[in-house]
Write a protein that holds these residues in place. Structure first.
Motif, mmCIF file in Angstrom:
data_model
loop_
_atom_site.group_PDB
_atom_site.id
_atom_site.type_symbol
_atom_site.label_atom_id
_atom_site.label_comp_id
_atom_site.label_asym_id
_atom_site.label_seq_id
_atom_site.Cartn_x
_atom_site.Cartn_y
_atom_site.Cartn_z
ATOM 1 N N ALA A 163 0.559 -1.175 -0.278
ATOM 2 C CA ALA A 163 0.249 -0.377 -0.461
ATOM 3 C C ALA A 163 0.773 1.418 0.090
ATOM 4 O O ALA A 163 0.645 2.221 -1.028
ATOM 5 N N ILE A 164 1.640 1.247 0.789
ATOM 6 C CA ILE A 164 2.456 2.490 0.736
ATOM 7 C C ILE A 164 3.184 2.288 -0.491
ATOM 8 O O ILE A 164 3.760 3.535 -1.254
ATOM 9 N N TRP A 165 4.175 1.443 -0.414
ATOM 10 C CA TRP A 165 5.107 1.573 -2.158
ATOM 11 C C TRP A 165 3.774 1.928 -3.070
ATOM 12 O O TRP A 165 4.359 2.892 -4.515
ATOM 13 N N TYR A 166 3.075 1.540 -3.756
ATOM 14 C CA TYR A 166 1.867 1.913 -4.710
ATOM 15 C C TYR A 166 1.633 3.065 -4.463
ATOM 16 O O TYR A 166 0.499 4.248 -5.290
ATOM 17 N N THR A 167 1.617 3.956 -3.555
ATOM 18 C CA THR A 167 1.728 5.679 -3.101
ATOM 19 C C THR A 167 1.924 6.240 -3.115
ATOM 20 O O THR A 167 1.793 7.415 -3.849
ATOM 21 N N VAL A 168 3.457 6.220 -2.968
ATOM 22 C CA VAL A 168 4.510 6.480 -3.095
ATOM 23 C C VAL A 168 5.083 6.385 -5.161
ATOM 24 O O VAL A 168 5.682 7.347 -5.744
ATOM 25 N N LEU A 169 4.802 5.216 -5.410
ATOM 26 C CA LEU A 169 5.348 4.971 -6.459
ATOM 27 C C LEU A 169 5.310 6.220 -8.134
ATOM 28 O O LEU A 169 5.857 5.911 -8.916
ATOM 29 N N PRO A 170 3.564 6.375 -7.582
ATOM 30 C CA PRO A 170 3.295 7.856 -9.072
ATOM 31 C C PRO A 170 3.588 8.686 -8.827
ATOM 32 O O PRO A 170 4.520 9.821 -9.911
ATOM 33 N N LEU A 171 4.495 9.292 -7.418
ATOM 34 C CA LEU A 171 5.332 10.300 -7.604
ATOM 35 C C LEU A 171 6.833 10.450 -7.883
ATOM 36 O O LEU A 171 7.951 11.092 -7.518
ATOM 37 N N LEU A 172 7.269 9.100 -8.510
ATOM 38 C CA LEU A 172 8.433 8.536 -8.941
ATOM 39 C C LEU A 172 8.349 8.377 -10.287
ATOM 40 O O LEU A 172 7.769 8.225 -10.794
ATOM 41 N N ARG A 173 9.936 8.222 -10.399
ATOM 42 C CA ARG A 173 10.367 8.660 -12.195
ATOM 43 C C ARG A 173 10.982 6.664 -12.327
ATOM 44 O O ARG A 173 10.801 6.327 -11.636
ATOM 45 N N ALA A 174 10.278 7.084 -13.729
ATOM 46 C CA ALA A 174 10.592 5.266 -12.908
ATOM 47 C C ALA A 174 11.952 4.842 -13.121
ATOM 48 O O ALA A 174 12.474 3.453 -12.035
ATOM 49 N N THR A 175 13.442 5.522 -13.189
ATOM 50 C CA THR A 175 14.715 4.846 -13.279
ATOM 51 C C THR A 175 14.676 4.974 -11.300
ATOM 52 O O THR A 175 15.449 4.063 -10.734
ATOM 53 N N SER A 176 13.861 5.813 -10.787
ATOM 54 C CA SER A 176 14.663 5.977 -9.671
ATOM 55 C C SER A 176 13.514 5.081 -8.234
ATOM 56 O O SER A 176 13.962 4.066 -7.657
ATOM 57 N N ALA A 177 11.996 4.517 -9.453
ATOM 58 C CA ALA A 177 11.828 3.659 -8.641
ATOM 59 C C ALA A 177 12.295 2.154 -8.804
ATOM 60 O O ALA A 177 12.780 1.449 -7.608
ATOM 61 N N GLY A 204 26.446 0.290 -3.549
ATOM 62 C CA GLY A 204 27.724 1.273 -4.471
ATOM 63 C C GLY A 204 26.926 0.871 -5.725
ATOM 64 O O GLY A 204 27.122 2.113 -6.715
ATOM 65 N N GLY A 205 26.230 -0.222 -6.466
ATOM 66 C CA GLY A 205 25.488 -0.188 -7.382
ATOM 67 C C GLY A 205 24.614 1.353 -8.060
ATOM 68 O O GLY A 205 24.489 1.934 -8.749
ATOM 69 N N ILE A 206 23.351 1.331 -6.377
ATOM 70 C CA ILE A 206 22.440 2.838 -6.320
ATOM 71 C C ILE A 206 22.990 3.606 -6.305
ATOM 72 O O ILE A 206 22.350 4.675 -7.487
ATOM 73 N N ALA A 207 24.460 3.879 -6.375
ATOM 74 C CA ALA A 207 24.646 5.255 -6.113
ATOM 75 C C ALA A 207 25.499 5.400 -7.480
ATOM 76 O O ALA A 207 25.517 6.347 -8.185
ATOM 77 N N LEU A 208 26.354 4.157 -8.300
ATOM 78 C CA LEU A 208 26.137 4.998 -9.483
ATOM 79 C C LEU A 208 25.493 5.222 -10.521
ATOM 80 O O LEU A 208 25.414 5.989 -11.103
ATOM 81 N N VAL A 209 24.074 4.650 -9.993
ATOM 82 C CA VAL A 209 23.393 5.347 -10.896
ATOM 83 C C VAL A 209 22.479 6.036 -10.991
ATOM 84 O O VAL A 209 22.185 7.580 -11.804
ATOM 85 N N ILE A 210 22.516 6.908 -9.503
ATOM 86 C CA ILE A 210 22.277 8.061 -9.048
ATOM 87 C C ILE A 210 23.362 9.195 -9.286
ATOM 88 O O ILE A 210 23.124 9.998 -9.930
ATOM 89 N N PHE A 211 24.337 9.161 -9.169
ATOM 90 C CA PHE A 211 25.329 10.102 -9.655
ATOM 91 C C PHE A 211 25.708 10.362 -10.974
ATOM 92 O O PHE A 211 26.191 11.135 -11.271
#
Length: 81
Positions: A21-35, A71-78
């Motif tokens: 419920a929390i995930w699908y509430t927040v999901l529309p607020l995020l870009r696909a790559t961020s999600a 580290g992989g997440i950081a690479l994507v974000i940065f």
């Protein structure tokens, strides 16, 4: 015993239901790559919860795996910046 199994199933269903419920509430607020990137952090969050709340052991293997995931997440974000 049967009551323990029933409690485990009920608590798992409730925890999963609230989590979804929390995930699908927040999901529309995020870009696909961020999600997608955030979803990759779930195993690390679960491992930290196990250490903090269940007294699980913190091992070198867990530290290395968490570092690889984060580290992989950081690479994507940065890389996007």
């Amino acid at each position: 015993d049967a009551p323990g199994i029933a409690y485990a199933i009920a608590s798992g269903a409730i925890a999963s239901g609230v989590g979804y419920a929390i995930w699908y509430t927040v999901l529309p607020l995020l870009r696909a790559t961020s999600a997608a990137t955030l979803q990759l952090s779930v195993p690390v969050i679960a491992a930290v919860g196990g250490i903090l709340f269940l007294g699980e052991a913190l091992s070198l293997r867990l530290i290395l795996a968490a570092a690889a995931i984060l580290g992989g997440i950081a690479l994507v974000i940065f890389e996007k910046r």
